[in-house]
Design a protein around this motif. Structure first.
Motif, mmCIF file in Angstrom:
data_model
loop_
_atom_site.group_PDB
_atom_site.id
_atom_site.type_symbol
_atom_site.label_atom_id
_atom_site.label_comp_id
_atom_site.label_asym_id
_atom_site.label_seq_id
_atom_site.Cartn_x
_atom_site.Cartn_y
_atom_site.Cartn_z
ATOM 1 N N THR A 82 8.648 4.425 11.017
ATOM 2 C CA THR A 82 10.139 4.421 11.267
ATOM 3 C C THR A 82 10.662 5.681 11.681
ATOM 4 N N PRO A 83 11.453 5.699 12.822
ATOM 5 C CA PRO A 83 11.782 6.753 13.341
ATOM 6 C C PRO A 83 12.962 7.182 12.479
ATOM 7 N N MET A 84 13.119 8.538 11.972
ATOM 8 C CA MET A 84 14.371 8.894 11.287
ATOM 9 C C MET A 84 15.053 10.251 11.871
ATOM 10 N N THR A 85 16.290 10.415 11.456
ATOM 11 C CA THR A 85 16.557 11.804 11.894
ATOM 12 C C THR A 85 16.340 12.786 10.757
ATOM 13 N N SER A 86 16.761 14.132 11.076
ATOM 14 C CA SER A 86 16.371 14.979 10.062
ATOM 15 C C SER A 86 17.006 14.768 8.544
ATOM 16 N N ASN A 87 17.974 13.989 8.574
ATOM 17 C CA ASN A 87 18.633 13.795 7.263
ATOM 18 C C ASN A 87 18.016 12.391 6.796
ATOM 19 N N SER A 88 16.847 12.041 7.150
ATOM 20 C CA SER A 88 16.242 10.623 6.838
ATOM 21 C C SER A 88 16.900 9.538 7.142
ATOM 22 N N ASP A 89 17.943 9.434 8.013
ATOM 23 C CA ASP A 89 18.747 8.294 8.499
ATOM 24 C C ASP A 89 17.903 7.505 9.471
ATOM 25 N N ILE A 90 17.941 6.358 9.664
ATOM 26 C CA ILE A 90 17.066 5.711 10.527
ATOM 27 C C ILE A 90 17.634 6.043 12.075
ATOM 28 N N ASN A 91 16.455 6.198 12.933
ATOM 29 C CA ASN A 91 16.932 6.566 14.328
ATOM 30 C C ASN A 91 16.571 5.864 15.386
ATOM 31 N N LEU A 92 17.382 4.902 15.764
ATOM 32 C CA LEU A 92 16.936 3.824 16.362
ATOM 33 C C LEU A 92 16.678 4.150 18.155
ATOM 34 N N ALA A 93 17.447 5.332 18.522
ATOM 35 C CA ALA A 93 17.275 5.798 19.705
ATOM 36 C C ALA A 93 15.841 6.145 20.116
ATOM 37 N N ALA A 94 14.998 6.319 19.092
ATOM 38 C CA ALA A 94 13.568 6.919 19.510
ATOM 39 C C ALA A 94 12.814 5.644 19.747
ATOM 40 N N ILE A 95 12.983 4.425 19.504
ATOM 41 C CA ILE A 95 12.063 3.532 19.647
ATOM 42 C C ILE A 95 11.821 3.016 21.061
ATOM 43 N N GLU A 96 12.658 3.236 21.890
ATOM 44 C CA GLU A 96 12.194 2.931 23.290
ATOM 45 C C GLU A 96 11.019 3.742 23.799
ATOM 46 N N ARG A 111 11.358 9.331 4.200
ATOM 47 C CA ARG A 111 12.430 9.308 3.097
ATOM 48 C C ARG A 111 11.674 9.305 1.735
ATOM 49 N N LEU A 112 12.378 10.222 0.934
ATOM 50 C CA LEU A 112 12.173 10.311 -0.505
ATOM 51 C C LEU A 112 11.961 8.969 -0.965
ATOM 52 N N PRO A 113 11.049 8.727 -1.782
ATOM 53 C CA PRO A 113 10.180 9.759 -2.490
ATOM 54 C C PRO A 113 8.925 10.377 -1.842
ATOM 55 N N LEU A 114 8.669 9.894 -0.580
ATOM 56 C CA LEU A 114 7.795 10.443 0.218
ATOM 57 C C LEU A 114 8.094 11.933 0.766
ATOM 58 N N GLY A 171 9.295 0.263 4.884
ATOM 59 C CA GLY A 171 10.093 -0.847 4.553
ATOM 60 C C GLY A 171 10.759 -0.893 3.133
ATOM 61 N N MET A 172 10.084 -0.880 2.054
ATOM 62 C CA MET A 172 10.554 -0.903 0.949
ATOM 63 C C MET A 172 11.553 0.135 0.281
ATOM 64 N N SER A 173 11.474 1.461 1.354
ATOM 65 C CA SER A 173 12.586 2.598 0.933
ATOM 66 C C SER A 173 13.782 2.412 1.779
ATOM 67 N N LEU A 174 13.917 1.199 2.357
ATOM 68 C CA LEU A 174 14.853 1.173 3.549
ATOM 69 C C LEU A 174 15.998 -0.164 2.956
ATOM 70 N N SER A 175 17.227 0.031 3.304
ATOM 71 C CA SER A 175 18.050 -1.128 2.964
ATOM 72 C C SER A 175 17.995 -2.319 3.834
ATOM 73 N N VAL A 176 18.335 -3.363 3.506
ATOM 74 C CA VAL A 176 18.331 -4.682 4.149
ATOM 75 C C VAL A 176 18.917 -4.536 5.532
ATOM 76 N N HIS A 177 20.032 -3.796 5.388
ATOM 77 C CA HIS A 177 20.788 -3.650 6.683
ATOM 78 C C HIS A 177 20.120 -2.814 7.739
ATOM 79 N N GLU A 178 19.396 -1.781 6.904
ATOM 80 C CA GLU A 178 18.707 -1.044 7.944
ATOM 81 C C GLU A 178 17.282 -1.759 8.514
ATOM 82 N N ARG A 179 16.676 -2.531 7.553
ATOM 83 C CA ARG A 179 15.560 -3.071 8.244
ATOM 84 C C ARG A 179 15.988 -4.252 9.266
#
Ligand SMILES: CC(=O)N[C@@H]([C@@H](O)[C@H](O)[C@H](O)CO)[C@@H](O)CC(=O)C(=O)O
Length: 305
Positions: free
Chosen positions: A17-31, A280-283, A55-63
């Motif tokens: 899952t592409p993430m920003t430096s803050n571990s937010d999801i980064n949809l822009a990298a998917i293309e 994303r933590l805990p990883l 997947g298990m570390s993401l919210s339903v909304h993010e997924r």
């Protein structure tokens, strides 16, 4: 219906899952990610929001946002997007399954919850039936990964039970080293797709008749694994074995460093040039910048890149 009658086969990349430096999801990298998989790794199937995708570390909304973006970007470029919908909560899994159907995914898959576990194989079947019922038009795959879930039922026994109970059931993503159980699934349930998930011994699973494989290393070693599968299909076992051994040597190097999923994500960023961000933590990745050269040198030496 998405792929009625179509078999799922070949290599399937379990995407990070592409993430920003803050571990937010980064949809822009998917293309860019999809284009890389298709053009450089010759990968045409993806399994999203699974183990590799955290997947298990993401919210339903993010997924849901991720599933929508993967499907959108893969349209016309890839053959199948399989969305992992496993959660600890059955209602969340059903919500994700229905969402996957509504956003145009080709199939869904789920692990079984592993905090409160099913007390019997029958309970597991009832659970899977409930999840599948939320997206009856989508092919449904059980995701067996006992090392992480602790759920260790024999899968060939499970297949016998789901066959009668879940009309949309199409197969198993088998991420375990028990090749005897895997072989029984392939030989006794020819109507199901048996996808192998331990990349370091894919060749063994091919010998037992695996239809395809889902894994993390196919993100950056997809082409090499494709060469191995082609060699196997041509009957060139020597070549197939040589490639598998190189892939194993690379993974031994990675494991000897004490690395796991977070570091795999770093390796993918380095090899592909796509900034996938941290896990994303805990990883937490222990890879340092000067390790990057070691990885590249090792891969070049093994003729993997
Ligand atoms: C435990 C684990 O992450 N296993 C990986 C493998 O691809 C694994 O990374 C590879 O075999 C190297 O050990 C896959 O089975 C997981 C997977 O397909 C997924 O991300 O859903």
């Amino acid at each position: 219906m998405a792929f009625a009658g179509k078999r799922l086969k070949g290599l399937i990349a379990a995407t990070f899952t592409p993430m920003t430096s803050n571990s937010d999801i980064n949809l822009a990298a998917i293309e860019q990610y999809v284009d890389y998989l298709v053009q450089k790794q010759h990968i045409r199937n993806i399994f999203v929001n699974g183990t590799t995708g955290e997947g298990m570390s993401l919210s339903v909304h993010e997924r849901k946002s991720l599933a929508e973006e993967w499907v959108k970007q893969a349209r016309g470029k890839m053959n199948n997007v399989i969305v992992h919908v496993g959660c600890l909560s059955l209602s969340d899994s059903k919500d994700l399954a229905a969402h996957a159907a509504s956003c145009g995914a080709d199939a869904i898959s789920t692990v079984c919850p592993s905090f409160l576990k099913p007390s019997s194989l029958d309970a597991l079947v009832l659970y899977l039936k409930e999840v599948a019922s939320a997206a009856p038009s989508l092919p449904f795959y059980y995701y067996h990964i006992p090392r992480l879930t602790g759920i260790t039922y024999q899968i060939y026994e499970l297949l016998g039970k789901v066959k009668k109970n879940i009309p949309s059931f199409r197969g198993v993503k088998f991420s375990d080293v028990n090749l005897m159980d895997f072989s029984l699934c392939v030989s006794e349930y020819k109507e199901f797709d048996c996808l192998y998930g331990v990349d370091e011994q894919l060749l063994g699973a091919l010998a037992f008749g695996a239809h395809g494989a889902v894994g993390s290393t196919y993100n950056y070693l997809g082409k090499k694994n494709g060469d191995m599968m082609a060699a196997f299909e041509e009957g060139n076992l020597l070549k197939a074995r040589k490639i598998q051994c190189s892939l194993q040597e690379f993974l031994i190097f990675v494991f000897d460093m004490g690395w796991g999923l977070a570091e795999f994500k770093d390796i993918m960023s380095q090899v592909s040039g796509i900034p996938l961000g941290p896990s994303r933590l805990p990883l937490y990745s222990s890879m340092k910048f000067d390790h990057h050269d070691n990885i590249k040198t090792k891969m070049l030496k093994l003729d993997l890149i």
